[in-house]
Write a protein that holds these residues in place. Structure first.
Motif, PDB file in Angstrom:
ATOM      1  N   PHE A 236       0.918  -1.234  -0.041  1.00 16.44           N
ATOM      2  CA  PHE A 236       0.098  -0.003   0.113  1.00 16.44           C
ATOM      3  C   PHE A 236       0.975   1.164   0.162  1.00 16.44           C
ATOM      4  O   PHE A 236       0.596   2.238  -0.940  1.00 16.44           O
ATOM      5  N   VAL A 237       1.977   1.277   0.827  1.00 15.25           N
ATOM      6  CA  VAL A 237       2.851   2.309   0.951  1.00 15.25           C
ATOM      7  C   VAL A 237       3.702   2.574  -0.579  1.00 15.25           C
ATOM      8  O   VAL A 237       3.490   3.751  -0.902  1.00 15.25           O
ATOM      9  N   ALA A 238       4.077   1.620  -1.154  1.00 14.37           N
ATOM     10  CA  ALA A 238       4.881   1.413  -2.088  1.00 14.37           C
ATOM     11  C   ALA A 238       3.903   2.143  -3.351  1.00 14.37           C
ATOM     12  O   ALA A 238       4.274   3.020  -4.106  1.00 14.37           O
ATOM     13  N   SER A 239       2.591   1.400  -3.431  1.00  9.34           N
ATOM     14  CA  SER A 239       1.761   1.841  -4.418  1.00  9.34           C
ATOM     15  C   SER A 239       1.392   3.204  -4.609  1.00  9.34           C
ATOM     16  O   SER A 239       1.215   4.000  -5.334  1.00  9.34           O
ATOM     17  N   THR A 240       0.836   3.703  -3.131  1.00  8.62           N
ATOM     18  CA  THR A 240       0.462   5.077  -2.965  1.00  8.62           C
ATOM     19  C   THR A 240       1.377   6.173  -3.260  1.00  8.62           C
ATOM     20  O   THR A 240       1.358   7.260  -3.900  1.00  8.62           O
ATOM     21  N   ILE A 241       2.887   5.905  -2.882  1.00 12.54           N
ATOM     22  CA  ILE A 241       3.910   6.791  -3.230  1.00 12.54           C
ATOM     23  C   ILE A 241       4.251   7.035  -4.569  1.00 12.54           C
ATOM     24  O   ILE A 241       4.485   7.847  -5.203  1.00 12.54           O
ATOM     25  N   SER A 242       4.354   5.708  -5.418  1.00 14.52           N
ATOM     26  CA  SER A 242       4.331   5.732  -6.683  1.00 14.52           C
ATOM     27  C   SER A 242       3.287   6.430  -7.553  1.00 14.52           C
ATOM     28  O   SER A 242       3.670   7.229  -8.567  1.00 14.52           O
ATOM     29  N   MET A 243       2.206   6.216  -7.105  1.00 14.87           N
ATOM     30  CA  MET A 243       0.980   7.058  -7.842  1.00 14.87           C
ATOM     31  C   MET A 243       0.955   8.605  -7.453  1.00 14.87           C
ATOM     32  O   MET A 243       0.988   9.298  -8.614  1.00 14.87           O
ATOM     33  N   LEU A 244       1.470   9.085  -6.461  1.00 15.65           N
ATOM     34  CA  LEU A 244       1.591  10.183  -6.090  1.00 15.65           C
ATOM     35  C   LEU A 244       2.871  10.930  -6.873  1.00 15.65           C
ATOM     36  O   LEU A 244       2.879  11.923  -7.198  1.00 15.65           O
ATOM     37  N   PHE A 245       3.854  10.112  -6.879  1.00 17.91           N
ATOM     38  CA  PHE A 245       4.937  10.462  -7.861  1.00 17.91           C
ATOM     39  C   PHE A 245       4.773  10.698  -9.345  1.00 17.91           C
ATOM     40  O   PHE A 245       5.207  11.872  -9.921  1.00 17.91           O
ATOM     41  N   ILE A 246       3.840   9.825  -9.552  1.00 16.57           N
ATOM     42  CA  ILE A 246       3.512   9.898 -11.208  1.00 16.57           C
ATOM     43  C   ILE A 246       2.670  10.964 -11.374  1.00 16.57           C
ATOM     44  O   ILE A 246       2.855  11.795 -12.379  1.00 16.57           O
ATOM     45  N   LEU A 247       1.713  11.270 -10.330  1.00 19.71           N
ATOM     46  CA  LEU A 247       0.749  12.439 -10.491  1.00 19.71           C
ATOM     47  C   LEU A 247       1.321  13.715 -10.623  1.00 19.71           C
ATOM     48  O   LEU A 247       1.034  14.572 -11.252  1.00 19.71           O
ATOM     49  N   TYR A 248       2.323  13.851  -9.712  1.00 17.34           N
ATOM     50  CA  TYR A 248       3.355  15.108  -9.490  1.00 17.34           C
ATOM     51  C   TYR A 248       4.035  15.386 -10.975  1.00 17.34           C
ATOM     52  O   TYR A 248       3.865  16.592 -11.267  1.00 17.34           O
ATOM     53  N   TYR A 249       4.714  14.518 -11.294  1.00 17.47           N
ATOM     54  CA  TYR A 249       5.296  14.573 -12.709  1.00 17.47           C
ATOM     55  C   TYR A 249       4.358  14.796 -14.116  1.00 17.47           C
ATOM     56  O   TYR A 249       4.718  15.636 -14.992  1.00 17.47           O
ATOM     57  N   THR A 250       3.175  14.072 -14.012  1.00 18.88           N
ATOM     58  CA  THR A 250       2.333  14.305 -15.021  1.00 18.88           C
ATOM     59  C   THR A 250       1.668  15.915 -14.846  1.00 18.88           C
ATOM     60  O   THR A 250       1.639  16.292 -16.046  1.00 18.88           O
ATOM     61  N   THR A 251       1.407  16.043 -13.789  1.00 20.66           N
ATOM     62  CA  THR A 251       1.080  17.494 -13.695  1.00 20.66           C
ATOM     63  C   THR A 251       1.989  18.447 -14.079  1.00 20.66           C
ATOM     64  O   THR A 251       1.722  19.591 -14.815  1.00 20.66           O
ATOM     65  N   LEU A 252       3.245  18.277 -13.732  1.00 27.28           N
ATOM     66  CA  LEU A 252       4.183  19.180 -14.133  1.00 27.28           C
ATOM     67  C   LEU A 252       4.465  19.177 -15.829  1.00 27.28           C
ATOM     68  O   LEU A 252       4.511  20.256 -16.290  1.00 27.28           O
ATOM     69  N   ASN A 253       4.097  17.883 -16.365  1.00 27.00           N
ATOM     70  CA  ASN A 253       4.375  17.764 -17.731  1.00 27.00           C
ATOM     71  C   ASN A 253       3.387  18.573 -18.396  1.00 27.00           C
ATOM     72  O   ASN A 253       3.408  19.132 -19.511  1.00 27.00           O
ATOM     73  N   ILE A 254       2.069  18.542 -17.980  1.00 29.89           N
ATOM     74  CA  ILE A 254       1.095  19.265 -18.536  1.00 29.89           C
ATOM     75  C   ILE A 254       1.285  20.455 -18.552  1.00 29.89           C
ATOM     76  O   ILE A 254       0.983  21.301 -19.633  1.00 29.89           O
ATOM     77  N   TYR A 255       1.653  21.069 -17.363  1.00 27.14           N
ATOM     78  CA  TYR A 255       1.691  22.423 -17.350  1.00 27.14           C
ATOM     79  C   TYR A 255       3.082  23.186 -17.679  1.00 27.14           C
ATOM     80  O   TYR A 255       3.148  24.414 -18.174  1.00 27.14           O
TER      81      TYR A 255
END
Length: 210
Positions: free
Chosen positions: A109-128
């Motif tokens: 759960f910890v690994a999956s949650t942190i990974s998803m937040l990490f991906i969401l962060y960089y995806t947001t940066l990528n979009i903007y």
């Protein structure tokens, strides 16, 4: 680490920093280059102290703070028009978080949650910041190995892991090929090499039993 050893290292770093500041202002006052070795000289005694005293969490917190402040200053003074420090912020902040979590990093759960937040962060940066250049697939590819490896290690499904990993790597190369160089189909070459992984696992693991 004994107190006199710690004091010697710390005082040596302080004196070196003062020496570099003096040399910097005597030779090239317009360019403050002493800042770069100062960062390393600040981390050196702290790193030695944390290693000998086994205070790794303390080092990760202080070191990540120093690095983040240094990069923010560099970004603000050199290229204020483009916030490139945001690209480096996520792994720097993630460092003390992983240190604090400790053994809980082995939790799916910890690994999956942190990974998803990490991906969401960089995806947001990528979009903007760079919507026409889908570079977010690179940090996503790197961080997803954490939950993928953890899952198969816990299940002890090593052959299945080789299959899933080969598929994952193949999809990554196909995506990179399609996004960045669609006119040249080069992804087949690394995919061919990757396919030897599950094939060798099959012959080593299963055929050996027969």
């Amino acid at each position: 680490m004994k107190k006199y050893q710690w004091g010697f290292v710390a005082s040596g770093c302080v004196l070196t920093i003062l020496f570099l500041i003096v040399v910097n202002f005597l030779t090239s006052e317009e360019y403050l280059w002493f800042i770069y070795p100062t960062v390393l000289l600040l981390l050196l005694p702290l790193g030695l102290y944390s290693t000998f005293e086994k205070k790794h969490i303390l080092f990760s917190i202080v070191a990540s703070f120093i690095l983040l402040v240094f990069l923010v200053m560099e970004n603000y003074t050199k290229t204020p028009g483009y916030p490139w420090v945001l690209y480096a912020a996520a792994p720097i902040v993630l460092w003390p978080i992983i240190s604090i979590l400790g053994k809980r990093n082995k939790n799916m759960f910890v690994a999956s949650t942190i990974s998803m937040l990490f991906i969401l962060y960089y995806t947001t940066l990528n979009i903007y910041l760079a919507p026409t250049y889908p570079w977010a697939i690179f940090p996503a590819f790197a961080i997803l190995w954490w939950p993928l490896c953890l899952y198969h290690i816990k299940k002890k499904t090593y052959f299945t892991f080789s299959l899933n990993a080969a598929l994952f790597i193949s999809l990554f190369f196909i995506s990179v090929n399609a996004f960045f160089s669609p006119n040249a189909i080069w992804a087949v070459y690394p995919i061919f090499v990757v396919l030897w992984w599950p094939l060798s696992m099959y012959y080593f693991y299963y055929r050996r039993k027969v």
